[in-house]
Structures are given as structure tokens and as C-alpha cells.
Motif scaffolding. Structure first.
Motif, PDB file in Angstrom:
ATOM      1  N   ASN A 203     -61.321  -6.620  89.796  1.00 56.29           N
ATOM      2  CA  ASN A 203     -60.101  -6.980  90.505  1.00 56.29           C
ATOM      3  C   ASN A 203     -60.275  -8.387  91.058  1.00 56.29           C
ATOM      4  OD1 ASN A 203     -57.615  -6.619  91.559  1.00 56.29           O
ATOM      5  ND2 ASN A 203     -58.241  -5.297  93.268  1.00 56.29           N
ATOM      6  N   SER A 204     -59.450  -9.326  90.642  1.00 56.63           N
ATOM      7  CA  SER A 204     -59.521 -10.724  91.093  1.00 56.63           C
ATOM      8  C   SER A 204     -60.958 -11.262  91.045  1.00 56.63           C
ATOM      9  CB  SER A 204     -58.978 -10.855  92.521  1.00 56.63           C
ATOM     10  OG  SER A 204     -57.682 -10.338  92.610  1.00 56.63           O
ATOM     11  N   SER A 242     -54.520   4.908  91.630  1.00 55.74           N
ATOM     12  CA  SER A 242     -53.448   3.896  91.637  1.00 55.74           C
ATOM     13  C   SER A 242     -54.030   2.486  91.501  1.00 55.74           C
ATOM     14  CB  SER A 242     -52.637   4.010  92.931  1.00 55.74           C
ATOM     15  OG  SER A 242     -53.526   3.963  94.031  1.00 55.74           O
ATOM     16  N   GLN A 243     -55.217   2.265  92.073  1.00 54.87           N
ATOM     17  CA  GLN A 243     -55.855   0.945  91.987  1.00 54.87           C
ATOM     18  C   GLN A 243     -56.451   0.712  90.588  1.00 54.87           C
ATOM     19  OE1 GLN A 243     -58.760   0.450  95.101  1.00 54.87           O
ATOM     20  NE2 GLN A 243     -59.323  -1.589  94.395  1.00 54.87           N
ATOM     21  N   ILE A 245     -55.378   1.784  87.762  1.00 52.65           N
ATOM     22  CA  ILE A 245     -54.315   1.492  86.790  1.00 52.65           C
ATOM     23  C   ILE A 245     -53.925   0.012  86.826  1.00 52.65           C
ATOM     24  CG2 ILE A 245     -51.828   1.937  86.436  1.00 52.65           C
ATOM     25  CD1 ILE A 245     -52.596   4.920  87.070  1.00 52.65           C
ATOM     26  N   GLY A 246     -54.051  -0.606  88.003  1.00 51.94           N
ATOM     27  CA  GLY A 246     -53.696  -2.019  88.129  1.00 51.94           C
ATOM     28  C   GLY A 246     -54.871  -2.971  87.946  1.00 51.94           C
ATOM     29  N   ALA A 247     -56.016  -2.457  87.460  1.00 48.19           N
ATOM     30  CA  ALA A 247     -57.218  -3.305  87.339  1.00 48.19           C
ATOM     31  C   ALA A 247     -57.009  -4.436  86.335  1.00 48.19           C
ATOM     32  CB  ALA A 247     -58.395  -2.445  86.889  1.00 48.19           C
ATOM     33  N   ASP A 248     -57.723  -5.546  86.548  1.00 47.71           N
ATOM     34  CA  ASP A 248     -57.707  -6.646  85.566  1.00 47.71           C
ATOM     35  C   ASP A 248     -58.557  -6.266  84.355  1.00 47.71           C
ATOM     36  OD1 ASP A 248     -56.250  -8.114  87.391  1.00 47.71           O
ATOM     37  OD2 ASP A 248     -58.039  -9.046  88.282  1.00 47.71           O
ATOM     38  N   SER A 264     -57.122   0.561  77.971  1.00 46.07           N
ATOM     39  CA  SER A 264     -55.929   1.228  78.495  1.00 46.07           C
ATOM     40  C   SER A 264     -56.337   2.439  79.316  1.00 46.07           C
ATOM     41  CB  SER A 264     -54.967   1.643  77.364  1.00 46.07           C
ATOM     42  OG  SER A 264     -55.478   2.747  76.658  1.00 46.07           O
ATOM     43  N   HIS A 268     -51.023   2.967  80.515  1.00 46.04           N
ATOM     44  CA  HIS A 268     -51.029   1.585  81.017  1.00 46.04           C
ATOM     45  C   HIS A 268     -52.037   0.717  80.262  1.00 46.04           C
ATOM     46  CE1 HIS A 268     -48.826   3.089  84.547  1.00 46.04           C
ATOM     47  NE2 HIS A 268     -49.652   4.119  84.464  1.00 46.04           N
ATOM     48  N   ILE A 270     -54.543  -2.362  80.167  1.00 44.82           N
ATOM     49  CA  ILE A 270     -55.366  -3.047  81.173  1.00 44.82           C
ATOM     50  C   ILE A 270     -55.529  -4.513  80.762  1.00 44.82           C
ATOM     51  CG2 ILE A 270     -57.676  -3.117  82.263  1.00 44.82           C
ATOM     52  CD1 ILE A 270     -55.816  -0.698  83.098  1.00 44.82           C
TER      53      ILE A 270
END
Ligand SMILES: Cc1ncc(COP(=O)(O)O)c(C=O)c1O
Length: 299
Positions: A203-204, A242-243, A245-248, A264, A268, A270
């Protein structure tokens, strides 16, 4: 028994003091390792004739055998020799070795685990990959299971145990949904681990992996060291679904394959749908260092 080269090619097992072709190796039916999943194992890899983190694996094995109140019939130096002998007899340069302590068999009619004679087994197979070459190249399709991982308060996840029914049933679920593999959640809907691997997300620019409820994987530990070497921030903390699924980026870690990228999660995609840059860097470094003999012990 003398094992011929032809019989060796599928692997070798060490059972009750004997080396056998893997197809002939059998577990006594009354061993509680089989009847009750009362066992602990460790899995070690050999790459180009070199064991990886051999002493770290033996430390973890001994620690877990003690946690299960077992007494292994072989000491550390004997286990080392058995592992070497299994690999030598197979002649594999890239190998997958499992060492197993089981509760064993009690005297007839006895149900007290303290009365069991603990046992030790080992086997060696050609190196095992938990992902195909194509999956490693393009990334795995991961499914988050509806099945909860067996709670850490019931079975200690730092044991390397065979309580795999949650994983196995979750795999059926994942395959039905078109996934390649699966990760299980805990009671707080945070991700834990999957059948044979730990999980990481990016993440970031920072790497995150679950802190609790998972095996202290040897590859996980190796990735902590590689992150530190490559100046990639790395943190152990809970990862809500939830986090994830939004991972980089997402990747898995295992003795059976090193770092395996995920592209994926459920429906979703990735990142850009291809293995991400941090995953690629860590993976390259992992194999480069392994091939240079890092943390290695020659067979
Ligand atoms: C449940 C589980 N988690 C994580 C791992 C990864 O551990 P290691 O890196 O030591 O192979 C495994 C390996 O088999 C495993 O079974």
C-alpha cells in the motif's frame, strides 16, 4: 533396502528407520498423526544442491515438537543426517523435504496421549511449486473464502500442523469461483493465510503482512530481511478484507515457490492486473540471493 535410481525419481521416504521409494512408504494406521492430526511438520527446500535456512527450520521444528509435548525419537544431528540421506538418495538438485513428528501409537486400549510412543518420518520430493509457471508469470487469482481459519485460540497457528480441512474446503470454494487459490479470514474479517502460504500486500510503497493468527513462515521472515535490505518499509498488522481489495500489490510467500504474485482478489483486479514492481523486485532478489547460497547449507 537398496533403492534403485529408477525407484528414486519420484522421491524417497524415511519410515521406521528405513529409506523407501516414496510409493512404498506407509504410515501405521493406528498412528495418531493420521487418526487425530496429532502431528507437527516442517518443510525445507533445497535449490541447486543447497538447503535453505536449514538450522532455522530445525529450530522451528524443535520448538513446535516441544509445544506439542512430544519427544522426537531422533536428535537434531540425526534428523540432519536423515534429511541429507533422503536428498542424496533421490539425487535431486532442487528438492522439497518434509520432516514430521507424530504422537505415534499408544499401548492397546489406552487413550492417554502421554502414553504414546512418538514417531518421526521424513520424505523428499522434487521441488514443489504451489503455482504453475504461468501463474507465477501473470499472477494468481486469489479468492477470499467464506470459511474462517481455525481460531488461533483453538489451534496455535505457529505450529506447522495438518489441521487443513478449513483450507481444503476453502479450495473447493475458490476453484468453483474460478480462483487459483484461497485465503481465509479470522473472526474479525481480517485475512490470515492460505494453504501453504503467508500473504502480503503493498500500500503506497509499504509492505504489510498479518501479524497474528498465522505461521511464522520462513519465507515471510526472509522477505522481512529482503525488505530491509532493499529499503522497502514493511509492517506486521491486521489486514481487513476491505483493505486487501484496494491493495496496490499482493503476493504470497512459501517454501514451495518463494514469492508468488497475485493479480486479482475475488472479482477485483489488483493494481494494473500484472505483478507489481515491489513484488517483482523482491522476487528477483529472493532467487538471486538463494542462487548465491544465502542462508545456505550444502547437501
Ligand atoms: C499454513 C501455512 N502458512 C504459511 C506457510 C509458509 O511457510 P514457509 O515460508 O515456512 O514455507 C505454510 C507453508 O507450508 C503453511 O502451511
Amino acid at each position: 533396502m537398496v533403492v534403485s535410481p529408477v525407484e528414486n525419481q519420484d522421491g524417497i521416504a524415511f519410515v521406521e528407520g528405513e529409506y523407501l521409494p516414496i510409493s512404498e512408504a506407509k504410515i501405521p494406521i493406528l498412528d495418531w498423526g493420521f487418526l487425530r492430526s496429532d502431528a507437527n511438520q516442517d518443510t525445507i527446500s533445497v535449490w541447486k544442491g543447497i538447503f535453505f535456512r536449514l538450522e532455522d527450520h530445525l529450530d522451528r521444528f524443535e520448538r513446535n515438537v516441544a509445544k506439542l509435548r512430544m519427544i522426537c525419537p531422533y536428535n537434531r544431528s540425526q534428523i540432519r543426517s536423515i534429511m541429507r540421506e533422503c536428498v542424496r538418495r533421490c539425487g535431486f538438485s532442487d528438492a522439497y523435504i518434509q520432516i514430521i513428528a507424530t504422537r505415534g501409537i499408544p499401548p492397546s486400549g489406552v487413550r492417554d496421549p502421554r502414553r504414546c510412543q512418538n514417531r518421526f518420518y521424513a520424505f523428499c520430493l522434487p521441488y514443489v511449486w504451489i503455482a504453475t509457471a504461468e501463474q507465477q508469470q501473470n499472477g494468481l487469482k486469489l479468492i477470499v473464502s467464506s470459511i474462517q481459519r481455525i481460531p488461533a485460540t483453538s489451534v496455535d497457528p505457529t505450529l506447522k500442523h495438518y489441521h487443513w480441512l478449513d483450507f481444503e474446503m476453502a479450495l473447493f470454494e475458490a476453484y468453483e469461483q474460478g480462483g487459483d487459490t484461497v485465503v481465509l479470514v479470522d473472526q474479525n474479517a481480517c485475512v490470515t493465510e492460505g494453504p501453504g502460504f503467508n500473504l502480503f500486500m503493498v500500500n503506497s510503497g509499504a509492505v504489510i503482512t498479518p501479524k497474528n493468527g498465522v505461521l511464522d513462515g520462513m519465507t515471510r521472515q526472509t522477505l522481512f530481511e529482503l525488505c530491509s535490505e532493499l529499503n522497502v518499509p514493511c509492517e506486521q498488522k491486521a489486514i481487513p478484507v476491505s483493505q486487501l481489495i484496494g491493495a496496490d500489490e499482493i503476493f504470497l510467500s512459501s517454501t514451495a515457490g518463494g514469492l508468488l504474485p497475485v493479480t486479482s482478489v475475488n472479482e477485483h483486479t489488483i493494481g494494473k492486473g500484472v505483478p507489481g514492481p515491489i513484488s517483482q523486485r523482491l522476487r528477483k532478489q529472493y532467487w538471486k540471493k538463494r542462487e548465491s547460497g544465502w542462508h545456505g547449507t550444502p547437501v
